[in-house]
Structures are given as C-alpha cells and as structure tokens.
Design a protein around this motif. Sequence first.
Motif, PDB file in Angstrom:
ATOM      1  N   LEU A 164       0.826  -1.213   0.000  1.00 36.05           N
ATOM      2  CA  LEU A 164       0.000   0.000   0.000  1.00 36.05           C
ATOM      3  C   LEU A 164       0.858   1.261   0.000  1.00 36.05           C
ATOM      4  CD1 LEU A 164      -2.861  -0.979   2.478  1.00 36.05           C
ATOM      5  CD2 LEU A 164      -3.048  -0.615   0.020  1.00 36.05           C
ATOM      6  N   LYS A 165       1.953   1.239   0.750  1.00 36.17           N
ATOM      7  CA  LYS A 165       2.826   2.411   0.788  1.00 36.17           C
ATOM      8  C   LYS A 165       3.464   2.666  -0.570  1.00 36.17           C
ATOM      9  CE  LYS A 165       6.799   4.398   3.179  1.00 36.17           C
ATOM     10  NZ  LYS A 165       7.851   4.192   4.219  1.00 36.17           N
ATOM     11  N   LEU A 166       3.943   1.604  -1.223  1.00 33.74           N
ATOM     12  CA  LEU A 166       4.535   1.765  -2.550  1.00 33.74           C
ATOM     13  C   LEU A 166       3.511   2.267  -3.559  1.00 33.74           C
ATOM     14  CD1 LEU A 166       6.806  -1.424  -2.768  1.00 33.74           C
ATOM     15  CD2 LEU A 166       7.529   0.945  -2.476  1.00 33.74           C
ATOM     16  N   PHE A 167       2.289   1.748  -3.464  1.00 30.44           N
ATOM     17  CA  PHE A 167       1.241   2.162  -4.396  1.00 30.44           C
ATOM     18  C   PHE A 167       0.897   3.632  -4.199  1.00 30.44           C
ATOM     19  CE2 PHE A 167      -3.377   2.660  -5.204  1.00 30.44           C
ATOM     20  CZ  PHE A 167      -3.357   2.452  -6.584  1.00 30.44           C
ATOM     21  N   GLN A 168       0.728   4.045  -2.960  1.00 33.73           N
ATOM     22  CA  GLN A 168       0.382   5.440  -2.685  1.00 33.73           C
ATOM     23  C   GLN A 168       1.520   6.384  -3.077  1.00 33.73           C
ATOM     24  OE1 GLN A 168      -2.504   6.596  -1.901  1.00 33.73           O
ATOM     25  NE2 GLN A 168      -3.518   4.653  -1.491  1.00 33.73           N
ATOM     26  N   GLU A 169       2.777   5.983  -2.823  1.00 35.86           N
ATOM     27  CA  GLU A 169       3.904   6.826  -3.206  1.00 35.86           C
ATOM     28  C   GLU A 169       4.021   6.932  -4.717  1.00 35.86           C
ATOM     29  OE1 GLU A 169       7.434   5.405  -1.358  1.00 35.86           O
ATOM     30  OE2 GLU A 169       6.948   6.278   0.599  1.00 35.86           O
TER      31      GLU A 169
ATOM     32  N   ARG B 103       1.521   6.796  -6.848  1.00 40.26           N
ATOM     33  CA  ARG B 103       0.465   7.710  -7.276  1.00 40.26           C
ATOM     34  C   ARG B 103       0.832   9.159  -6.982  1.00 40.26           C
ATOM     35  NH1 ARG B 103      -5.377   6.228  -5.252  1.00 40.26           N
ATOM     36  NH2 ARG B 103      -5.744   8.117  -6.472  1.00 40.26           N
ATOM     37  N   ALA B 104       1.399   9.391  -5.792  1.00 40.41           N
ATOM     38  CA  ALA B 104       1.793  10.761  -5.430  1.00 40.41           C
ATOM     39  C   ALA B 104       2.895  11.280  -6.353  1.00 40.41           C
ATOM     40  CB  ALA B 104       2.264  10.800  -3.978  1.00 40.41           C
ATOM     41  N   ASP B 105       3.878  10.420  -6.667  1.00 39.60           N
ATOM     42  CA  ASP B 105       4.948  10.836  -7.574  1.00 39.60           C
ATOM     43  C   ASP B 105       4.412  11.130  -8.962  1.00 39.60           C
ATOM     44  OD1 ASP B 105       6.768  10.558  -5.549  1.00 39.60           O
ATOM     45  OD2 ASP B 105       7.427   8.565  -6.151  1.00 39.60           O
ATOM     46  N   GLY B 106       3.456  10.319  -9.423  1.00 39.64           N
ATOM     47  CA  GLY B 106       2.862  10.566 -10.734  1.00 39.64           C
ATOM     48  C   GLY B 106       2.097  11.878 -10.778  1.00 39.64           C
ATOM     49  N   ALA B 107       1.325  12.157  -9.719  1.00 40.35           N
ATOM     50  CA  ALA B 107       0.585  13.418  -9.658  1.00 40.35           C
ATOM     51  C   ALA B 107       1.531  14.618  -9.601  1.00 40.35           C
ATOM     52  CB  ALA B 107      -0.344  13.418  -8.453  1.00 40.35           C
ATOM     53  N   ALA B 108       2.621  14.490  -8.821  1.00 38.16           N
ATOM     54  CA  ALA B 108       3.594  15.584  -8.742  1.00 38.16           C
ATOM     55  C   ALA B 108       4.274  15.821 -10.084  1.00 38.16           C
ATOM     56  CB  ALA B 108       4.631  15.272  -7.663  1.00 38.16           C
ATOM     57  N   ALA B 109       4.570  14.733 -10.806  1.00 35.92           N
ATOM     58  CA  ALA B 109       5.205  14.875 -12.118  1.00 35.92           C
ATOM     59  C   ALA B 109       4.272  15.567 -13.111  1.00 35.92           C
ATOM     60  CB  ALA B 109       5.615  13.499 -12.642  1.00 35.92           C
ATOM     61  N   LYS B 110       2.977  15.240 -13.045  1.00 38.73           N
ATOM     62  CA  LYS B 110       2.021  15.905 -13.941  1.00 38.73           C
ATOM     63  C   LYS B 110       1.895  17.387 -13.629  1.00 38.73           C
ATOM     64  CE  LYS B 110      -0.817  11.795 -14.837  1.00 38.73           C
ATOM     65  NZ  LYS B 110      -2.169  11.164 -14.664  1.00 38.73           N
ATOM     66  N   LEU B 111       1.848  17.730 -12.330  1.00 38.57           N
ATOM     67  CA  LEU B 111       1.782  19.138 -11.947  1.00 38.57           C
ATOM     68  C   LEU B 111       3.031  19.895 -12.383  1.00 38.57           C
ATOM     69  CD1 LEU B 111       0.264  18.903  -8.350  1.00 38.57           C
ATOM     70  CD2 LEU B 111      -0.843  19.811 -10.393  1.00 38.57           C
ATOM     71  N   LYS B 112       4.197  19.236 -12.241  1.00 43.64           N
ATOM     72  CA  LYS B 112       5.446  19.882 -12.640  1.00 43.64           C
ATOM     73  C   LYS B 112       5.483  20.107 -14.141  1.00 43.64           C
ATOM     74  CE  LYS B 112      10.443  19.484 -12.027  1.00 43.64           C
ATOM     75  NZ  LYS B 112      11.545  18.645 -11.491  1.00 43.64           N
ATOM     76  N   ALA B 113       4.922  19.157 -14.906  1.00 50.77           N
ATOM     77  CA  ALA B 113       4.909  19.307 -16.356  1.00 50.77           C
ATOM     78  C   ALA B 113       4.003  20.451 -16.804  1.00 50.77           C
ATOM     79  CB  ALA B 113       4.467  17.998 -17.015  1.00 50.77           C
ATOM     80  N   MET B 114       2.987  20.770 -15.999  1.00 54.78           N
ATOM     81  CA  MET B 114       2.071  21.856 -16.348  1.00 54.78           C
ATOM     82  C   MET B 114       2.693  23.231 -16.106  1.00 54.78           C
ATOM     83  SD  MET B 114      -1.404  20.266 -14.691  1.00 54.78           S
ATOM     84  CE  MET B 114      -2.336  21.766 -14.947  1.00 54.78           C
ATOM     85  N   ILE B 115       3.729  23.285 -15.270  1.00 52.04           N
ATOM     86  CA  ILE B 115       4.355  24.566 -14.928  1.00 52.04           C
ATOM     87  C   ILE B 115       5.654  24.698 -15.707  1.00 52.04           C
ATOM     88  CG2 ILE B 115       5.306  25.978 -13.074  1.00 52.04           C
ATOM     89  CD1 ILE B 115       3.530  24.404 -11.154  1.00 52.04           C
ATOM     90  N   SER B 116       5.760  25.700 -16.529  1.00 54.63           N
ATOM     91  CA  SER B 116       6.982  25.935 -17.295  1.00 54.63           C
ATOM     92  C   SER B 116       7.450  27.362 -17.049  1.00 54.63           C
ATOM     93  CB  SER B 116       6.736  25.701 -18.793  1.00 54.63           C
ATOM     94  OG  SER B 116       5.735  26.562 -19.271  1.00 54.63           O
ATOM     95  N   VAL B 117       8.652  27.502 -16.516  1.00 56.34           N
ATOM     96  CA  VAL B 117       9.240  28.813 -16.251  1.00 56.34           C
ATOM     97  C   VAL B 117      10.170  29.152 -17.408  1.00 56.34           C
ATOM     98  CG1 VAL B 117      10.577  30.189 -14.634  1.00 56.34           C
ATOM     99  CG2 VAL B 117       9.103  28.352 -13.790  1.00 56.34           C
ATOM    100  N   THR B 118       9.913  30.282 -18.046  1.00 58.21           N
ATOM    101  CA  THR B 118      10.705  30.696 -19.196  1.00 58.21           C
ATOM    102  C   THR B 118      11.372  32.037 -18.927  1.00 58.21           C
ATOM    103  OG1 THR B 118       8.798  31.779 -20.233  1.00 58.21           O
ATOM    104  CG2 THR B 118       9.188  29.454 -20.783  1.00 58.21           C
TER     105      THR B 118
END
Length: 218
Positions: A12-17, A19-34
């Motif tokens: 369960l811990k691996l699964f939740q981590e 999912r959290a890493d995937g969500a963080a990666a998607k949020l990071k991809a949405m933010i682009s600093v130029t």
Amino acid sequence: MMVLMILLGVGLKLFQEARADGAAAKLKAMISVTATVVREGKPREIAVAQLVPGDVVKLAAGDMIPGDVRMVVAKDLFVTQGSLTGESFPVEKFEIETGKRSGSPIELKSVAFFGTSVESGSAMAVVVATGKSTLLGGMAQSIAAQPTRTAFDEGILRFTWLMLRFILVMAPLVFVINGLTKGNWVEAFFFAMAVAVGLTPEMLPMIVTVCLSKARWR
C-alpha cells in the motif's frame, strides 16, 4: 498473518507513493518557467533550464530572475529578494555598483539572484551563474547536506540501541522459558514474537521521556 500484514503495508505504501509521484510529475509538467533571452540579436522565450552563463536576458515587472545575473541596463528596477534575505520591501538595482564593499554578495546593487523576482521596472542583464552554481543553489546544497551528529543525537542513539538489545534478549528468553515449561515450542515461538512486537510500542514512551529530559539539560 504477520508476514501478510507486512507485505500489505509495504504494498500500500509503494502504491500510494507511486500515485503521489505521478501526480507531482504531472503538476510539474504543467508549470513551465521561461525567460526572454537575446540570442543572435533576437529576443526569444526559452526554458530557464536551457540558460547558460553569458546569455543576455530581458527583465520586466513580474519576471522571475532566471539565474544570478549582472545588470547591464537598468531602468527603475526594483527586485523582491525576500526569499533570500527576508526583506519585506523591494531593493533597487543599478547597472553601476553603488553599494559599499562588503563580504556579503546579497548586498551588491548591480547583481540580482536566482529565486528573486522583479517588482517593477525593466533591465537587461548577463547571466553569470545557473542551477547549482547560483547563490540559492549553494544554499540548497548546504541545507541538504548530511548534518553532523551532536552529543544529544549520540546519546539518543546509544539509548535506542540499548532498548533494541533489551528486546533481543527478552524475546529468546521468553521463548526458551515458555517452551520448557509448557512443552509446546510452536506456541512458545509465536508468544515470543508477540512479546517482541509488543515491546516496541511499549518502549516509545520511555524513549520520548528520555529525549525530553536530556534536551531539558542541554
């Protein structure tokens, strides 16, 4: 049952981590600093990660400073650098150094640092450092470095190992005594395991008390 509970908890811990890493990666991809950089005589928008020392960047109100930069042209330029100094008011920057000589680079009036932002005005600046070479990058590396152990930490570590040795002695002792008195070694084994598992949370209040008492006198 104990092995099953351990596997279930780890799974369960691996699964939740994950999912959290995937969500963080998607949020990071949405933010682009130029940053607006002048290359070959033409301004263009590029990602901050693609900047290199020597690039000339344009700065305007609301822009993030893309790296440690040296001002070439500055017009009514005010920079908010509270993230580095804690100042609540913006600091004016100039193309000519007007500050007094000091050992602190943050006091330089012709240099702006990565992690700060432009409050108002405009400027042209040359990038002198990027990434880990910046002042903020150096601060982050020093914070992330492994801290040295204090005498208090060493004392708590020794006390924790003492408790672990106590558990390692108690569990086999309970196993042998229970097995010899009752004759059922299987039940004795599980009873000893239950004692070992039960001793761990029972020791926590004692460890907390010792930590607080030792901290009180340091």
